[in-house]
Design a protein around this motif. Structure first.
Motif, PDB file in Angstrom:
ATOM      1  N   ALA A 133      62.883 -30.892  26.544  1.00  0.00           N
ATOM      2  CA  ALA A 133      63.074 -30.458  27.931  1.00  0.00           C
ATOM      3  C   ALA A 133      62.851 -31.653  28.855  1.00  0.00           C
ATOM      4  O   ALA A 133      62.220 -32.645  28.466  1.00  0.00           O
ATOM      5  CB  ALA A 133      62.088 -29.339  28.259  1.00  0.00           C
ATOM      6  N   SER A 134      63.315 -31.550  30.087  1.00  0.00           N
ATOM      7  CA  SER A 134      63.196 -32.660  31.021  1.00  0.00           C
ATOM      8  C   SER A 134      61.734 -33.045  31.268  1.00  0.00           C
ATOM      9  O   SER A 134      61.416 -34.227  31.386  1.00  0.00           O
ATOM     10  CB  SER A 134      63.898 -32.339  32.345  1.00  0.00           C
ATOM     11  N   ALA A 135      60.844 -32.068  31.329  1.00  0.00           N
ATOM     12  CA  ALA A 135      59.415 -32.370  31.547  1.00  0.00           C
ATOM     13  C   ALA A 135      58.859 -33.172  30.362  1.00  0.00           C
ATOM     14  O   ALA A 135      58.087 -34.117  30.561  1.00  0.00           O
ATOM     15  CB  ALA A 135      58.616 -31.083  31.737  1.00  0.00           C
ATOM     16  N   GLU A 136      59.256 -32.822  29.158  1.00  0.00           N
ATOM     17  CA  GLU A 136      58.801 -33.547  27.961  1.00  0.00           C
ATOM     18  C   GLU A 136      59.373 -34.967  27.949  1.00  0.00           C
ATOM     19  O   GLU A 136      58.684 -35.914  27.578  1.00  0.00           O
ATOM     20  CB  GLU A 136      59.206 -32.786  26.694  1.00  0.00           C
ATOM     21  N   LEU A 137      60.624 -35.115  28.371  1.00  0.00           N
ATOM     22  CA  LEU A 137      61.224 -36.449  28.449  1.00  0.00           C
ATOM     23  C   LEU A 137      60.460 -37.331  29.440  1.00  0.00           C
ATOM     24  O   LEU A 137      60.147 -38.485  29.137  1.00  0.00           O
ATOM     25  CB  LEU A 137      62.694 -36.363  28.883  1.00  0.00           C
ATOM     26  N   ARG A 138      60.149 -36.770  30.615  1.00  0.00           N
ATOM     27  CA  ARG A 138      59.395 -37.531  31.614  1.00  0.00           C
ATOM     28  C   ARG A 138      58.017 -37.911  31.072  1.00  0.00           C
ATOM     29  O   ARG A 138      57.558 -39.037  31.248  1.00  0.00           O
ATOM     30  CB  ARG A 138      59.253 -36.730  32.912  1.00  0.00           C
ATOM     31  N   GLU A 139      57.362 -36.963  30.418  1.00  0.00           N
ATOM     32  CA  GLU A 139      56.030 -37.225  29.859  1.00  0.00           C
ATOM     33  C   GLU A 139      56.086 -38.359  28.842  1.00  0.00           C
ATOM     34  O   GLU A 139      55.262 -39.273  28.863  1.00  0.00           O
ATOM     35  CB  GLU A 139      55.472 -35.962  29.211  1.00  0.00           C
ATOM     36  N   ARG A 140      57.070 -38.306  27.963  1.00  0.00           N
ATOM     37  CA  ARG A 140      57.194 -39.352  26.945  1.00  0.00           C
ATOM     38  C   ARG A 140      57.517 -40.708  27.573  1.00  0.00           C
ATOM     39  O   ARG A 140      56.996 -41.736  27.135  1.00  0.00           O
ATOM     40  CB  ARG A 140      58.242 -38.966  25.903  1.00  0.00           C
ATOM     41  N   ARG A 141      58.371 -40.719  28.601  1.00  0.00           N
ATOM     42  CA  ARG A 141      58.668 -41.992  29.292  1.00  0.00           C
ATOM     43  C   ARG A 141      57.405 -42.558  29.915  1.00  0.00           C
ATOM     44  O   ARG A 141      57.154 -43.760  29.853  1.00  0.00           O
ATOM     45  CB  ARG A 141      59.739 -41.786  30.364  1.00  0.00           C
ATOM     46  N   ASP A 142      56.590 -41.698  30.510  1.00  0.00           N
ATOM     47  CA  ASP A 142      55.328 -42.149  31.106  1.00  0.00           C
ATOM     48  C   ASP A 142      54.394 -42.707  30.040  1.00  0.00           C
ATOM     49  O   ASP A 142      53.769 -43.759  30.231  1.00  0.00           O
ATOM     50  CB  ASP A 142      54.638 -41.007  31.855  1.00  0.00           C
ATOM     51  N   VAL A 143      54.288 -42.011  28.913  1.00  0.00           N
ATOM     52  CA  VAL A 143      53.428 -42.470  27.818  1.00  0.00           C
ATOM     53  C   VAL A 143      53.911 -43.822  27.298  1.00  0.00           C
ATOM     54  O   VAL A 143      53.103 -44.729  27.044  1.00  0.00           O
ATOM     55  CB  VAL A 143      53.355 -41.422  26.683  1.00  0.00           C
TER      56      VAL A 143
END
Length: 183
Positions: A133-143
């Protein structure tokens, strides 16, 4: 750059002199840039920019690179590396550096376990997974960004720890010489 980002930069730079703005731009260069480009970014006169860049070259803070008929400037990355290491040593005890190294390692190990990967590169490859999901993609990019930053910090801290005794000895020698000169 978004308008809000530009506004933030504008308010930040309004309180700085032209020379301070030029130095701030020069210190953050990631690739060789011309006097014109630096002058525009710093919102400073070409002549002031050219003069300040020459001073920075004379001080060893910048390097001049000839590119065709254009002179470009970039930071002396070796000097910046040693300055960062020196600052770490001056502002931290050995124990504080060791503790920070342990905290960074722990955080990376948590990410490895959470995402079942060994490196940030593997985590980056997982971004192509169509099931995220988009939220998971953003989280992974941040990590990924934090992970890369942690690896850079870890590298610097390791260098600082390796050089800690040598820097302490040099400081003591400088103090001894200064004391001897004043007595």
């Amino acid at each position: 750059m978004s308008e809000s980002s530009q506004d933030g930069v504008q308010s930040w730079t309004e309180s700085m002199s032209a020379r301070d703005r030029i130095r701030a731009v020069a210190e953050t260069l990631r690739e060789p840039r011309s006097v014109n480009w630096i002058s525009e970014q710093a919102d400073a006169a070409w002549s002031t920019t050219n003069e300040e860049l020459q001073d920075l070259v004379d001080q060893g803070q910048l390097r001049r690179v000839e590119s065709g008929e254009t002179t470009r400037y970039l930071p002396d990355y070796t000097r910046l590396l040693f300055e960062e290491i020196r600052t770490l040593i001056e502002e931290n005890t050995r124990e504080e550096l060791r503790n920070e190294l342990a905290a960074i390692t722990e955080e990376i190990e948590e990410w490895q376990a959470t995402y079942d990967v060994e490196t940030w590169e593997e985590l980056e490859q997982s971004l192509a997974d169509g099931d995220l999901a988009s939220a998971e993609l953003r989280e992974r990019r941040d990590v990924i960004a934090f992970w890369r930053e942690n690896e850079e910090d870890r590298r610097l801290i390791k260098h600082a720890l390796e050089l800690y005794s040598d820097v302490e000895a040099a400081r003591e020698q400088m103090t001894d010489v200064a004391n001897h000169a004043t007595s």
